[in-house]
Design a protein around this motif. Structure first.
Motif, short mmCIF file in Angstrom:
data_model
loop_
_atom_site.label_atom_id
_atom_site.label_comp_id
_atom_site.label_asym_id
_atom_site.label_seq_id
_atom_site.Cartn_x
_atom_site.Cartn_y
_atom_site.Cartn_z
N UNK A 1 -2.31 1.47 -5.98
CA UNK A 1 -1.38 2.47 -5.19
C UNK A 1 -1.52 2.32 -4.45
N UNK A 2 -0.32 0.80 -3.96
CA UNK A 2 -0.32 1.31 -2.84
C UNK A 2 1.83 0.77 -3.02
N UNK A 3 2.59 1.36 -2.28
CA UNK A 3 3.90 1.99 -2.02
C UNK A 3 4.16 0.53 -2.54
N UNK A 4 5.43 0.53 -3.28
CA UNK A 4 6.01 -0.35 -4.23
C UNK A 4 7.02 -1.30 -3.40
N UNK A 5 7.36 -1.53 -1.85
CA UNK A 5 7.78 -2.50 -1.62
C UNK A 5 6.78 -3.35 -0.81
N UNK A 6 6.17 -2.75 -0.23
CA UNK A 6 5.19 -3.75 0.47
C UNK A 6 4.14 -4.55 -0.11
N UNK A 7 3.80 -3.88 -1.48
CA UNK A 7 3.31 -4.90 -2.60
C UNK A 7 3.58 -5.48 -2.86
N UNK A 8 5.27 -5.88 -3.29
CA UNK A 8 5.80 -7.14 -3.13
C UNK A 8 6.31 -7.62 -2.37
N UNK A 9 6.49 -7.17 -1.47
CA UNK A 9 6.81 -8.10 0.03
C UNK A 9 4.96 -9.56 0.30
N UNK A 10 4.02 -8.61 0.36
CA UNK A 10 3.16 -9.41 0.66
C UNK A 10 2.82 -10.80 -0.54
N UNK A 11 3.02 -9.64 -2.28
CA UNK A 11 3.05 -10.55 -2.75
C UNK A 11 3.90 -11.93 -2.80
N UNK A 12 5.01 -11.75 -2.11
CA UNK A 12 6.03 -12.87 -2.64
C UNK A 12 5.59 -14.07 -0.87
N UNK A 13 4.38 -13.46 -0.01
CA UNK A 13 4.27 -14.47 1.05
C UNK A 13 3.05 -15.06 0.62
N UNK A 14 1.53 -14.42 -0.26
CA UNK A 14 0.54 -15.06 -0.91
C UNK A 14 1.35 -15.73 -1.53
N UNK A 15 2.93 -16.31 -2.10
CA UNK A 15 3.37 -16.91 -3.07
C UNK A 15 3.48 -17.96 -2.45
N UNK A 16 4.22 -17.47 -1.60
CA UNK A 16 5.07 -18.47 -0.63
C UNK A 16 3.11 -19.57 -0.40
N UNK A 17 2.77 -19.05 0.02
CA UNK A 17 1.12 -19.95 0.67
C UNK A 17 0.51 -21.08 -0.51
#
Length: 408
Positions: free
Chosen positions: A157-173
């Motif tokens: 239940x979050x906006x799509x842009x920030x949800x995927x932006x966070x997911x990308x940074x978690x994946x980078x980590x």
């Protein structure tokens, strides 16, 4: 009013919206994590401590400052060094390293004028702060407004842009820490542009990833690896098409990063921390603040309310603003916006909020169990939409109650 909240957002056949995130090695996020690590270390020993801890970082130096009132002892410098080491700044060539960088600590106690209003709220002062209603005793630690938001675009239940932006940074980590891409360093950023049609996400237009790396690695390898191991591992294929752009390290090189590349400050990534610009923001940061500070606890409560309302089906999209006065327990005002997606009248939703959610500071602390060391985990990859950490404001335990009350 932000673009996402205007009528244009819900009625436009084509609109682009962008949100960004940063990794745990970003200099501002280093400061957020140290601030919350100090808070957690103190509140684990003294749940009633008053903590407002901020940090500033630059090449080879971290300053920890603020107002802390507690009877316990915590080695703040050691907490800071351990946090920096855990992030991954453990090599001298990074220009900011856990054991050799200087750590300066400058702490004083909370102002007695503020303490007086927090210890005994305006509502309890007529009784000399002797009241059977314990939840009336704690006043808000400052004036201000907080904003909560939820929408049904994603499972969390979050906006799509920030949800995927966070997911990308978690994946980078993940790919850095696991050794899958061993040349990566802690600093990094992501940015996701989503195309919306009539308020619904339909495709990803652009993905930007900037990842700090060792000097000897060629850009072509970094670009290939990030697209394959990060972007395509995170973004669903059905949201990508032949027009989607991937921009990886657009300058061509990103070797100098972290506090060596730029200074860091606690609280400078408040849009990353919340909804990526999709909702308004009250202006206060979260990290380093104990739960008597409504900048933090009030914003968590606002998210809790908004998420439960959307999960209950009362609206597809909800934004709530709550305003407080320093030293006063009860909110000054509550505002609700459903952007034309409400299944019941907004007035009814407001009545349900007042009936089923206690938005006084002590009520929030009690219902969300906030006098615990749960805060450092929130200081990277966002405070909301998280199912990987202990985040009680993400519970949807009021759904059945709200649906029954609204006759849904």
């Amino acid at each position: 009013m932000s673009g996402s909240n205007s009528s244009t957002f819900m009625t436009s056949p084509k609109l682009l919206f962008t949100s960004e995130s940063v990794t745990e090695g970003h200099p501002d996020k280093v400061c957020d994590q140290v601030s919350d690590a100090v808070l957690d270390a103190i509140i684990a020993k003294d749940p009633l401590a008053r903590v407002a801890c901020e940090c500033a970082a630059t090449t080879g130096l971290l300053l920890v400052m603020g107002e802390i009132t507690t009877g316990c002892y915590v080695d703040i410098a050691q907490v800071a060094r351990k946090t920096i080491d855990d992030i991954g700044y453990n090599k001298p060539e990074y220009g900011f390293e856990a054991q050799t960088s200087g750590v300066v600590v400058s702490i004083k106690e909370q102002s007695p004028d503020i303490k007086m209003g927090v210890d005994c709220a305006l509502e309890a002062r007529d009784t000399g702060c002797k009241t059977d209603e314990e939840l009336e005793l704690i006043g808000a630690g400052d004036q201000g407004m907080v904003v909560g938001f939820a929408c049904n675009e994603t499972p969390e239940l979050m906006p799509t842009p920030i949800a995927y932006a966070h997911a990308l940074c978690r994946r980078l980590s993940q790919v850095r820490r696991s050794g899958l891409l061993p040349y990566l360093r802690p600093d990094g950023k992501s940015q996701v542009t989503v195309e919306y049609s009539y308020g619904k996400p339909v495709r990803i237009d652009t993905v930007v990833v900037s990842a700090q790396h060792d000097p000897e690695v060629e850009h072509v390898q970094i670009e290939r690896d990030i697209i394959r191991q990060v972007i395509r591992e995170v973004i669903p294929a059905n949201l990508l098409d032949e027009q989607t752009r991937f921009l990886v390290n657009p300058t061509g090189r990103f070797t100098v990063g972290g506090p060596m590349g730029d200074s860091g400050l606690t609280g400078r990534k408040i849009i990353v921390d919340t909804y990526g610009g999709m909702a308004r923001h009250g202006g206060g940061c979260f990290s380093g603040k104990d739960p008597t500070k409504v900048d933090r606890s009030g914003a968590y409560a606002a998210r809790y309310v908004a998420k439960n309302l959307v999960a209950a089906g009362l609206a597809d999209r909800v934004e709530i603003q709550i305003a407080y006065a320093i030293g006063v327990a009860r909110p000054v005002s509550i505002m609700i916006e459903t952007f034309g997606t409400g299944k019941v009248a907004d007035d009814m939703i407001l009545d349900l909020i007042r009936k089923y959610f206690d938005l006084r500071p002590a009520g929030i602390i009690q219902s969300l169990d906030l006098r615990r060391p749960v805060y450092q985990a929130t200081a990277a990859f966002g405070h909301f939409g998280r199912d990987d950490i202990d985040a009680p404001w993400e519970r949807t335990d009021k759904v059945a109650l709200l649906r029954e009350a609204a006759n849904l």
